[in-house]
Design a protein around this motif. Structure first.
Motif, PDB file in Angstrom:
ATOM      1  N   ILE A  35       0.786  -1.152   0.105  1.00 48.02           N
ATOM      2  CA  ILE A  35      -0.097   0.081  -0.006  1.00 48.02           C
ATOM      3  C   ILE A  35       0.902   1.317  -0.159  1.00 48.02           C
ATOM      4  O   ILE A  35       0.872   2.173  -0.744  1.00 48.02           O
ATOM      5  CB  ILE A  35      -0.914   0.119   1.256  1.00 48.02           C
ATOM      6  CG1 ILE A  35      -1.806  -1.143   1.123  1.00 48.02           C
ATOM      7  CG2 ILE A  35      -1.800   1.350   1.471  1.00 48.02           C
ATOM      8  CD1 ILE A  35      -2.926  -1.438   2.440  1.00 48.02           C
TER       9      ILE A  35
ATOM     10  N   LYS B 276      -7.720   1.540  -0.289  1.00 48.80           N
ATOM     11  CA  LYS B 276      -6.564   2.346   0.636  1.00 48.80           C
ATOM     12  C   LYS B 276      -5.764   3.010  -0.556  1.00 48.80           C
ATOM     13  O   LYS B 276      -4.445   3.621  -0.219  1.00 48.80           O
ATOM     14  CB  LYS B 276      -5.903   1.334   1.559  1.00 48.80           C
ATOM     15  CG  LYS B 276      -6.504   1.002   2.361  1.00 48.80           C
ATOM     16  CD  LYS B 276      -5.689   0.436   3.606  1.00 48.80           C
ATOM     17  CE  LYS B 276      -6.563  -0.044   4.758  1.00 48.80           C
ATOM     18  NZ  LYS B 276      -6.139  -1.603   5.172  1.00 48.80           N
TER      19      LYS B 276
ATOM     20  N   ASN C  65       0.969   3.985  -3.084  1.00 47.88           N
ATOM     21  CA  ASN C  65       0.234   5.158  -2.866  1.00 47.88           C
ATOM     22  C   ASN C  65       1.374   6.269  -3.000  1.00 47.88           C
ATOM     23  O   ASN C  65       1.017   7.419  -3.713  1.00 47.88           O
ATOM     24  CB  ASN C  65      -0.101   5.305  -1.266  1.00 47.88           C
ATOM     25  CG  ASN C  65      -0.873   6.607  -0.836  1.00 47.88           C
ATOM     26  OD1 ASN C  65      -1.594   6.947  -1.749  1.00 47.88           O
ATOM     27  ND2 ASN C  65      -0.503   6.805   0.274  1.00 47.88           N
TER      28      ASN C  65
HETATM   29  C1  LIG Z   1      -1.476   7.975   0.620  1.00 53.28           C
HETATM   30  O1  LIG Z   1      -0.603   9.227   0.646  1.00 53.28           O
HETATM   31  C2  LIG Z   1      -0.977  10.489   1.044  1.00 53.28           C
HETATM   32  C3  LIG Z   1      -0.282  11.633   0.595  1.00 53.28           C
HETATM   33  O2  LIG Z   1       0.349  11.457  -0.639  1.00 53.28           O
HETATM   34  C4  LIG Z   1      -1.405  10.389   2.521  1.00 53.28           C
HETATM   35  O3  LIG Z   1      -1.903  11.391   2.822  1.00 53.28           O
HETATM   36  C5  LIG Z   1      -2.153   9.296   2.922  1.00 53.28           C
HETATM   37  O4  LIG Z   1      -2.125   9.127   4.122  1.00 53.28           O
HETATM   38  C6  LIG Z   1      -1.514   7.762   2.267  1.00 53.28           C
HETATM   39  N1  LIG Z   1      -2.468   6.763   2.409  1.00 53.28           N
HETATM   40  C7  LIG Z   1      -2.026   5.616   2.966  1.00 53.28           C
HETATM   41  C8  LIG Z   1      -2.989   4.534   3.027  1.00 53.28           C
HETATM   42  O5  LIG Z   1      -0.724   5.460   3.144  1.00 53.28           O
END
Ligand SMILES: *[C@@H]1O[C@H](CO)[C@@H](O)[C@H](O)[C@H]1NC(C)=O
Ligand SMILES: *[C@@H]1O[C@H](CO)[C@@H](O)[C@H](O)[C@H]1NC(C)=O
Length: 731
Positions: free
Chosen positions: A205, A232, A209
């Protein structure tokens, strides 16, 4: 390879190497063999060998060089005064290299895959079900066909609606489509993110992400897992899956994938074939791959690998493997998400070799997933070149030795005698190495062993982690092939040093590849200096074309370990400690983060001491622990059950079960005494011998997460799990 030591090997496969049955053939060769052995022993006394010794000694493989940047002891490859950057002039990016190789070798076979003939399940004695595969011969695509498929896939991606300014990720086991998808992405200048399947869900993840991946390319069997995380990772729009041999793909859960568009790999190729799109080729400094590798703690880091890095390592490695070319067959089975495999397959592409795909679980005839009586990948492919990591080679060695042991006195003597003769020949590089005697021993002893790997191996690319000198020599002799020991890291796209085929020494990793310099920089604190005698020592720093662009979205970490010097050369600080031999070959001797400063100011190298203590007969595995607020160290020890029980029987110790025995003070004392003894032999200081130890009855396995698949200990995990025990040891 330094930092990237993930468990990229499934352990079940490792067992496959000792499942073979050699006893029968050994018996059949037995009598003839003994006669031959005696004749050889009389006719060619070993002392002869001295006459021929020293032929290859003294060859200069690396030479000191003047470079910029931090002061240190720098070495370059002896054969190239200038760093080489490309395998040939026009191959400046991976996309260009691919296109030109595919034109040059268009009608040659390139990627091979085995067709599934039958899948069945057998029930083991414990009631568990095991999958068994019957796989057919290799079916090949030519270079021209692979090129067409990559072009179609590239066009298909655009037709599917992939935004070419966003990234794609590949999350799949090693297979031909992996490589085709990668090349397809490159033709549209799309950066590919790779993630290890074994890194776990959080890491997956995080990686997807962090890089805002919009197209995810995966195995059909990963779909379910991905559906579970779909909420997610918001950036994903398209999911493309590789079809399995079975006609039915379970897409019943695609509903749970929210807004993801799901298409099969062949659907995307079909789209592209119908409506081709102009390629948009990348440039040399463009990021080809963001490769996630686990750090020893925390979330994985994405290493940004440029097209220039990949072609530079290819160029370097191609100079090392003797006459690599279209006649060579490479067995691909390590994970492509690991830099070692990706680099190796890129080299095979550049050299026009055949690449046959296999898997860890189907490697040999006796591998876990191979149906009895059918062929494993090595038998079906008969590779000439393969990669191997120490875990595999160690198991091959153990398996062979166990069989020799089990074969009884005659077999054992014959093997040992043959091995000794070959050892003397190899180490002395004398006449016998190529002569009649070698042929004889091959027929009597070694050919059968070689058939485990298909019988045609002529070069093994070794990497992943340090290989013990013993194992290296053993495989050399039993498999009849040199092991090119590579040293490199994801951060240097695998390329740093590589030992040469005619180098008969063990325990070293060769001279720098011609694409980079390797420099030792003094680490005063840790006691490793370039002024050390007899050999210079220091932190290994790599500079040149294979050094990558840094960590994705992590400038701070990037600036800590990458530096550009006044001449524009980019250097990576590896954290490994090495020494250069007079012939310009590097030896890895330690790691910075495994060194602890004790209270009274002395440094203790955990890895070095562990290696010494491991030679105690009682030790299966151990972790040394040194608290900086104390003057000594302690150790967690997994004993070899058989050895400890044997001692207990002889010493008349009573105990209930093995766990109970591990608690007995007599047992603890016995193991500690063995440490004092091996410690003395290894010239350890007194403070380096553990003051107290704890015996642990349960072995550390990769499944438990306490060791990597290469069976290297994971300190952080062990420290956490045995926190209380460690506290008690210092109590
Ligand atoms: C995904 O990335 C964003 C910033 O780019 C962050 O705010 C968020 O928490 C991240 N989500 C996960 C599930 O890691
Ligand atoms: C390739 O893509 C990168 C961004 O990912 C961009 O900076 C670069 O200009 C592109 N290269 C070409 C030749 O279009």
């Amino acid at each position: 390879m330094g930092d990237s030591e993930e468990s990229f090997l499934n352990t079940p496969m490792l067992d496959s190497f000792h499942a073979g049955d050699y006893s029968s053939w050994w018996k059949s060769y037995g009598e003839y063999g003994i006669v031959a052995a005696v004749v050889i022993g009389i006719l060619i006394p070993l002392s002869c060998s001295t006459i021929f010794m020293g032929k290859k000694r003294g060859k200069q493989r690396g030479v000191p060089v003047e470079v910029g940047g931090e002061a240190g002891y720098a070495v370059r490859n002896a054969r190239a005064t200038e760093l080489i950057e490309v395998p040939w002039k026009e191959a400046t990016t991976m996309a260009a290299l691919f296109e030109q190789s595919c034109k040059r070798y268009s009608q040659s076979q390139f990627l091979g895959t085995r067709k599934l003939i039958n899948r069945e399940f057998v029930t083991g004695s414990d009631g568990r079900k095991f999958e068994k595969l019957h796989l057919g011969d290799y079916e090949w695509l030519t270079y021209a066909e692979v090129f067409d498929r990559a072009c179609n896939f590239a066009s298909g991606l655009v037709q599917l609606g992939h935004n070419v300014d966003s990234r794609a990720a590949i999350f799949s086991e090693t297979r031909a489509e992996w490589f085709i998808a990668l090349q397809g992405c490159f033709r549209q200048n799309i950066t590919v993110v790779t993630v290890y399947a074994s890194l776990g869900e959080d890491a997956l993840i995080h990686s997807l992400n962090e890089t805002s991946v919009s197209t995810l390319i995966c195995d059909a069997k990963q779909l379910k897992k991905l559906a579970a995380i779909s909420s997610k990772v918001n950036s994903i729009e398209n999911v493309i899956y590789f079809e399995d041999d079975e006609s039915s793909v379970d897409t019943s859960f695609s509903g749970s994938m929210g807004s993801w568009k799901v298409a099969s790999f062949s659907e995307v190729e079909g789209l592209g074939m119908k409506s081709p799109v102009q390629p948009s080729l990348p440039s040399k400094n463009g990021i080809a791959v963001v490769m996630y590798t686990s750090g020893s703690t925390g979330l994985p880091k994405g290493v940004m690998i440029t097209h220039g890095n990949i072609v530079a390592t290819c160029a370097g490695v191609m100079t090392v493997i003797p006459s690599l070319g279209a006649q060579d067959v490479y067995l691909a089975y390590l994970p492509l998400a690991h830099v070692f495999e990706l680099a190796a397959e890129s080299v095979m592409l550049a050299a026009g070799c055949k690449v046959g795909y296999g898997s860890a679980l189907t490697l040999t005839d006796t591998s876990n997933k191979i149906k009895k009586g059918t062929k494993g990948d090595t038998s079906a492919l008969k590779p000439t070149v393969m990669t191997a990591v120490p875990a595999i080679l160690d198991r091959v060695r153990d398996g062979v030795l166990r069989k020799v042991e089990g074969g009884g006195g005659l077999v054992k003597n014959l093997f040992n005698f043959g091995y000794k003769r070959r050892l003397a020949a190899v180490e002395g590089s004398w006449f016998g190495a190529w002569g009649l005697e070698k042929m004889l021993w091959d027929v009597i002893v070694f050919n059968k062993i070689r058939s485990v790997l298909g019988g045609h191996i002529r070069f093994i690319l070794g990497g992943g982690a340090p290989l013990s000198g013993d194992t290296q020599r053993f495989i050399n002799i039993c498999m009849g092939a040199p092991i090119g020991q590579a040293y490199g890291l994801t951060e240097t796209f695998a390329g740093a040093t590589f030992s040469e085929a005619d180098d008969t020494t063990v325990g070293r990793v060769g001279p720098p590849l011609p694409c980079c310099y390797v420099k030792l920089v003094s680490w005063e604190e840790g006691g490793y200096k370039t002024s050390d005698k007899p050999l210079p020592r220091g932190e290994i720093v790599i500079g040149g074309h294979s050094v990558t662009a840094g960590y994705f979205k992590n400038e701070q970490k990037t600036n800590e370990v990458y530096k550009v010097d006044e001449r524009g050369i980019r250097w990576f600080y590896s954290g490994d400690i090495g020494t250069f031999h007079p012939d310009g070959c590097l030896e890895i001797i330690d790691r910075k983060k495994d060194i602890v400063k004790l209270q009274h100011g002395e440094y203790i190298s955990l890895g070095k001491v562990e290696a010494a203590l491991l030679s105690s007969n009682y030790v299966d595995n151990l972790m040394l622990y040194a608290d900086p607020f104390h003057n000594n160290c302690v150790a967690l020890v997994v004993p070899v059950r058989q050895a400890l029980e044997k001692w207990a029987r002889e010493a008349g110790i009573r105990y209930n079960d093995f766990a109970d025995l591990c608690e007995k003070s007599e047992a603890v004392n016995e193991v500690q005494q063995s440490f004092s003894k091996v410690g003395k032999d290894a010239k350890l200081d007194k403070f380096e011998i553990p003051a107290k130890i704890k015996l642990l009855p349960e072995p550390w396995t990769p499944e438990s997460g306490l060791v990597t698949a290469a069976l290297k200990i994971k300190r952080e995990q062990l420290k956490t799990k045995f926190k209380n025990d460690l506290q008690k040891l210092y109590g």
